[in-house]
Structure formats: structure tokens, C-alpha cells
Write a protein that holds these residues in place. Structure first.
Motif, PDB file in Angstrom:
ATOM      1  N   ALA A  11       0.707  -1.266   0.028  1.00 26.77           N
ATOM      2  CA  ALA A  11       0.202  -0.064  -0.066  1.00 26.77           C
ATOM      3  C   ALA A  11       0.849   1.298   0.062  1.00 26.77           C
ATOM      4  O   ALA A  11       0.445   2.566  -0.366  1.00 26.77           O
ATOM      5  CB  ALA A  11      -0.887  -0.013   1.362  1.00 26.77           C
ATOM      6  N   VAL A  12       2.185   1.159   0.250  1.00 28.22           N
ATOM      7  CA  VAL A  12       3.059   2.515   0.428  1.00 28.22           C
ATOM      8  C   VAL A  12       3.240   2.841  -0.958  1.00 28.22           C
ATOM      9  O   VAL A  12       3.140   4.280  -0.996  1.00 28.22           O
ATOM     10  CB  VAL A  12       4.096   1.901   1.062  1.00 28.22           C
ATOM     11  CG1 VAL A  12       5.270   3.275   1.249  1.00 28.22           C
ATOM     12  CG2 VAL A  12       4.182   1.603   2.595  1.00 28.22           C
ATOM     13  N   ARG A  13       3.787   2.317  -1.802  1.00 30.50           N
ATOM     14  CA  ARG A  13       3.924   2.698  -3.340  1.00 30.50           C
ATOM     15  C   ARG A  13       2.947   3.543  -3.940  1.00 30.50           C
ATOM     16  O   ARG A  13       3.023   4.679  -4.356  1.00 30.50           O
ATOM     17  CB  ARG A  13       4.755   1.730  -4.039  1.00 30.50           C
ATOM     18  CG  ARG A  13       4.932   2.108  -5.432  1.00 30.50           C
ATOM     19  CD  ARG A  13       6.018   1.275  -6.243  1.00 30.50           C
ATOM     20  NE  ARG A  13       7.001   0.887  -5.663  1.00 30.50           N
ATOM     21  CZ  ARG A  13       8.172   1.759  -5.911  1.00 30.50           C
ATOM     22  NH1 ARG A  13       8.049   2.621  -6.580  1.00 30.50           N
ATOM     23  NH2 ARG A  13       9.381   1.142  -5.556  1.00 30.50           N
ATOM     24  N   PRO A  14       1.873   2.720  -4.141  1.00 34.30           N
ATOM     25  CA  PRO A  14       0.756   3.642  -4.633  1.00 34.30           C
ATOM     26  C   PRO A  14       0.084   4.891  -3.985  1.00 34.30           C
ATOM     27  O   PRO A  14      -0.156   5.985  -4.475  1.00 34.30           O
ATOM     28  CB  PRO A  14      -0.540   2.716  -4.701  1.00 34.30           C
ATOM     29  CG  PRO A  14       0.168   1.398  -4.661  1.00 34.30           C
ATOM     30  CD  PRO A  14       1.304   1.693  -3.889  1.00 34.30           C
ATOM     31  N   ALA A  15       0.149   4.761  -2.497  1.00 36.09           N
ATOM     32  CA  ALA A  15      -0.118   6.035  -1.899  1.00 36.09           C
ATOM     33  C   ALA A  15       1.056   6.943  -2.163  1.00 36.09           C
ATOM     34  O   ALA A  15       0.604   8.144  -2.271  1.00 36.09           O
ATOM     35  CB  ALA A  15      -0.316   5.646  -0.445  1.00 36.09           C
ATOM     36  N   ALA A  16       2.242   6.589  -2.242  1.00 33.51           N
ATOM     37  CA  ALA A  16       3.353   7.615  -2.286  1.00 33.51           C
ATOM     38  C   ALA A  16       3.095   8.176  -3.724  1.00 33.51           C
ATOM     39  O   ALA A  16       3.305   9.462  -3.992  1.00 33.51           O
ATOM     40  CB  ALA A  16       4.700   7.029  -2.265  1.00 33.51           C
ATOM     41  N   ASP A  17       2.879   7.447  -4.790  1.00 34.53           N
ATOM     42  CA  ASP A  17       2.577   7.701  -6.047  1.00 34.53           C
ATOM     43  C   ASP A  17       1.681   9.067  -6.151  1.00 34.53           C
ATOM     44  O   ASP A  17       1.728   9.971  -6.799  1.00 34.53           O
ATOM     45  CB  ASP A  17       2.427   6.688  -7.028  1.00 34.53           C
ATOM     46  CG  ASP A  17       3.394   5.498  -7.008  1.00 34.53           C
ATOM     47  OD1 ASP A  17       4.698   5.990  -7.082  1.00 34.53           O
ATOM     48  OD2 ASP A  17       3.204   4.605  -7.881  1.00 34.53           O
ATOM     49  N   ALA A  18       0.355   8.815  -5.492  1.00 35.71           N
ATOM     50  CA  ALA A  18      -0.786   9.688  -5.508  1.00 35.71           C
ATOM     51  C   ALA A  18      -0.321  10.683  -4.734  1.00 35.71           C
ATOM     52  O   ALA A  18      -0.658  11.967  -5.310  1.00 35.71           O
ATOM     53  CB  ALA A  18      -1.799   9.107  -4.891  1.00 35.71           C
ATOM     54  N   LEU A  19       0.256  10.681  -3.544  1.00 40.53           N
ATOM     55  CA  LEU A  19       0.772  11.976  -2.742  1.00 40.53           C
ATOM     56  C   LEU A  19       1.883  12.934  -3.420  1.00 40.53           C
ATOM     57  O   LEU A  19       1.477  14.263  -3.382  1.00 40.53           O
ATOM     58  CB  LEU A  19       1.358  11.515  -1.550  1.00 40.53           C
ATOM     59  CG  LEU A  19       0.534  10.924  -0.578  1.00 40.53           C
ATOM     60  CD1 LEU A  19       1.266  10.165   0.760  1.00 40.53           C
ATOM     61  CD2 LEU A  19      -0.519  12.098  -0.039  1.00 40.53           C
TER      62      LEU A  19
END
Length: 135
Positions: A11-19
Motif C-alpha cells: 500500500a505504500v508505493r501507490p499512496a506515495a505515487d498519489a501523494l
């Protein structure tokens, strides 16, 4: 890897991508709006999931490294001006603080839908933007 960590790690990578998808001059506002919208869409916060995941020392170490890589080191590489790593760490802290506030005060407080995301951004984004700008 435990089931809790298996759910938190990806879940970290997609959240970071969006952020971190926006231009630096508007990133503070984007960070707040994205955090609120991700939390509502996912019914939880992926950053907090990683921070509070249980597991053995090796698993926690791996999650901390991934978190650091995606949520701290990644924006540090984008920041200009003095102290980019320190500013990125403070930005990560601000994001975790926002996530914790939204989690603790649901459903009646700031994250309960009574305060529109744009208003939360009006209040919270200037502090983030100052760290991004390096002023």
C-alpha cells in the motif's frame, strides 16, 4: 511475512505515487487533499497501516525501509534549497500527524465528512508548503 504486513507493504508505493504526483508549488495542498481522499476511499490510511503494523524485527525493518524510501527519501530528492532530507522527514511527520488526526476523530471530527477536504487543505497545507518551499 505476516498477513498484516503483507497488506501494509504494497500500500505504500501507490499512496506515495498519489501523494507526490503534483508540482512542488502546489504540493502542500495536493498532499492534504490526497490524504483525505485516500483515507475515505480505502477506509483507512496506508501510511498509518505501515507505521503500526505488527511483525518481527526483520519485517518491521523492511517496512520502515520501504516507508523511508517512498515517503521520505522520494520527496527529499525533489526538494530544492537547504536541508532537503530534514524537510522531507518533517513533511512525512506532518502527513502522519494528519493521518492520525483523521483516524482519531472519525466520525465526528475533522475527518468525519463535516469539514470538506478543501477546508482541511486551507488550514493544513500552508505548513506543508512552507516545508516544501524551504522558507
Amino acid at each position: 511475512m505476516s498477513a498484516a504486513l503483507q497488506g501494509a507493504a504494497p500500500a505504500v508505493r501507490p499512496a506515495a505515487d498519489a501523494l507526490f504526483a503534483g508540482p512542488p508549488e502546489a504540493l502542500g495542498r495536493l498532499l492534504v487533499l490526497t490524504m483525505v481522499r485516500l483515507r475515505d476511499r480505502l477506509r483507512g490510511d496506508p501510511l498509518l497501516r505501515v507505521v503500526f503494523s505488527l511483525g518481527n524485527d526483520d519485517e518491521r525493518t523492511l517496512l520502515r525501509e520501504r516507508f523511508r524510501e517512498q515517503v521520505t527519501d522520494r520527496p527529499a530528492a525533489l526538494l530544492t534549497g537547504p536541508d532537503p532530507q530534514v524537510r522531507a522527514e518533517l513533511i512525512a511527520g506532518q502527513l502522519l500527524g494528519l493521518a492520525a488526526t483523521l483516524s482519531l476523530h472519525r466520525p465526528d471530527g475533522a475527518g468525519g465528512g463535516r469539514t470538506p477536504p478543501d477546508r482541511l487543505a486551507d488550514l493544513y497545507a500552508p505548513g506543508l508548503q512552507r516545508l516544501i518551499d524551504g522558507d
